[in-house]
Design an enzyme around this catalytic site. Structure first.
Site, PDB file in Angstrom:
ATOM      1  N   ASP A 276      11.833 -11.578  -9.942  1.00  0.00           N
ATOM      2  CA  ASP A 276      11.459 -11.049  -8.687  1.00  0.00           C
ATOM      3  C   ASP A 276      10.785  -9.660  -9.029  1.00  0.00           C
ATOM      4  O   ASP A 276      10.216  -9.121  -8.123  1.00  0.00           O
ATOM      5  CB  ASP A 276      12.773 -10.531  -7.664  1.00  0.00           C
ATOM      6  N   LEU A 357      11.475  -6.812   0.890  1.00  0.00           N
ATOM      7  CA  LEU A 357      10.037  -6.776   1.604  1.00  0.00           C
ATOM      8  C   LEU A 357       8.838  -6.760   0.411  1.00  0.00           C
ATOM      9  O   LEU A 357       7.743  -6.139   0.575  1.00  0.00           O
ATOM     10  CB  LEU A 357      10.044  -5.225   2.238  1.00  0.00           C
ATOM     11  N   ARG A 358       9.673  -6.978  -0.896  1.00  0.00           N
ATOM     12  CA  ARG A 358       8.547  -7.022  -1.895  1.00  0.00           C
ATOM     13  C   ARG A 358       7.467  -7.914  -1.754  1.00  0.00           C
ATOM     14  O   ARG A 358       6.305  -7.596  -2.056  1.00  0.00           O
ATOM     15  CB  ARG A 358       9.460  -6.911  -3.353  1.00  0.00           C
ATOM     16  N   GLY A 359       7.678  -9.113  -1.370  1.00  0.00           N
ATOM     17  CA  GLY A 359       6.577 -10.027  -1.132  1.00  0.00           C
ATOM     18  C   GLY A 359       5.585  -9.673  -0.035  1.00  0.00           C
ATOM     19  O   GLY A 359       4.506  -9.573  -0.119  1.00  0.00           O
TER      20      GLY A 359
END
Length: 419
Positions: A276, A357-359
């Site tokens: 991730d 919310l990294r995507g």
């Protein structure tokens, strides 16, 4: 003789005014006409028919920063030849992900997974020639930014607080290889035993994370990396800082780097926590087209036969690509993305059940970087369609035993939302 003495006096005055320590050498040369320019040194014309002497100045003193630049340039020339990035055939997805990370390092790196022998490590290492220059504080082991306190080492921050002048040089972004067999002390840093024994003081010896600050950290076969090193990378990648606790010494230094990993999925999958942390994911497959395979073999044979000549044949393409990257980096801040496109990106992430919310953040950054690479100041739907599979596919896996989605699920959801 008088002319020689006069020239010597001139050299002495020149040296006293320019802080140059000359080494004077003179040797007879053929008769030379007056007024002619000579670039090898100082020429003193004598009377016609007499012997001519040629004076040359060597051992010119330079500043430490200039010496460091010359040393870096010389070391690059003496390094093992690297296969040119522009010469790599196919593998467009992998090359695009790497270029976008160079344009915007905050994307967060790229994970490259694919079959063995598909040029993963060759492509990553060929990126060295295209890396832009950055300003660093001369002599600082952490590649500190003279203007940004967030990426400055402890000594540089102290000098800034005291108002001292910082010597600055321009150098290319550094690429650091993290070997699979590296120890934790070599990665994080350790006590300088030599200084402790000779001077009786405790001094910190920086590790690979310090060297990779503001650069690229490359881990080949990252899925085979030991767990304790994975934990170190996770900690540094999450906070952007590396904290070392050794023998009564506690030191923190910036460790912000572009994390690039490559591996073969047949040899084992990567831990979801580390997976991730990679901003983008590229899948590499073996080239099936026979003509392309022949071209790749021929190009590699040319490089192995004469690396320098092969690199020269791609200088024009390399320089064009480097200019494109420099232009994209300078224009990145002016690239905008419409609000409705941002909403649709987040809707795709939500409907795919992407954790966190990294995507969303990475997809927005990658789309802006791609628009900058194409020379535009506005993101289009096509830009998002190009990068969104690479930004989300590795974030869909919930079960560690599942394989990473090929991106088809992301594409289907994209067209459903953006239709």
């Amino acid at each position: 003789m008088a002319a020689i003495m006069g020239a010597s006096s001139t050299l002495a005055i020149f040296a006293s005014h320019s802080s140059i320590t000359p080494s004077l050498s003179l040797h007879p040369s053929p008769r030379l006409s007056s007024g002619r320019k000579f670039y090898g040194g100082v020429t003193v014309p004598l009377n016609k028919g007499s012997s001519h002497f040629h004076f040359s100045i060597s051992n010119v003193a330079t500043s430490p920063a200039q010496q460091e630049v010359q040393k870096l340039a010389s070391s690059r020339e003496n390094q093992r030849p690297v296969y040119p990035f522009a010469a790599i055939v196919g593998q467009d997805e992998m090359k695009l992900c790497l270029l976008l990370n160079v344009i915007d390092p905050k994307i967060g790196g790229v994970m490259i997974m694919g079959d063995r022998g598909t040029g993963k490590s060759t492509t990553v290492r060929s990126l060295v020639d295209l890396l832009p220059e950055i300003k660093v504080v001369y002599g600082d082991p952490f590649n500190s930014d003279p203007e940004d306190a967030e990426v400055q080492g402890p000594e540089v921050r102290d000098k800034v607080m005291k108002g001292e002048q910082l010597p600055v040089i321009a150098t290319k972004i550094n690429m650091v290889d993290l070997p699979l067999g590296a120890t934790e002390d070599r990665v994080c840093g350790t006590i300088d035993i030599e200084k402790a024994l000779t001077e009786g003081v405790k001094a910190f010896e920086p590790g690979l994370l310090a060297k990779a600050n503001r650069g690229i950290l490359y881990v080949d076969e990252v899925n085979l990396l030991d767990d304790h090193l994975v934990d170190v990378l996770l900690d540094s990648a999450a906070s952007g800082w590396n904290t070392v606790e050794r023998e009564g010494i506690s030191i923190s230094h910036p460790a912000r780097f572009i994390l690039i990993g490559s591996g073969n999925p047949e040899e084992g999958e990567l831990r979801p926590q580390l997976l991730d942390r990679f901003g983008m994911h590229a899948q590499v497959g073996t080239v099936k087209d026979a003509e392309l395979r022949v071209k790749i073999v021929e190009e590699r044979a040319r490089f192995d036969k004469n690396p320098q000549e092969f690199r020269k044949s791609y200088i024009a393409e390399q320089e064009k690509l480097q200019q494109q990257i420099d232009s994209a980096r300078s224009g990145l801040s002016s690239v905008t993305i419409d609000h409705d496109l941002r909403v649709k990106i987040s809707k795709v992430c939500a409907e795919l059940n992407v954790d966190g919310l990294r995507g969303d953040i990475v997809t927005n950054r990658a789309a802006r970087a791609l628009a900058a690479l194409k020379g535009r100041d506005r993101v289009t739907t096509e830009d998002i369609a190009t990068v969104i599979p690479n930004c989300l596919r590795h974030r869909l896996r919930k079960d560690p035993l599942e394989s990473i989605d090929s991106g088809l699920l992301v594409i289907e959801k994209f067209y459903e939302v953006f239709a």
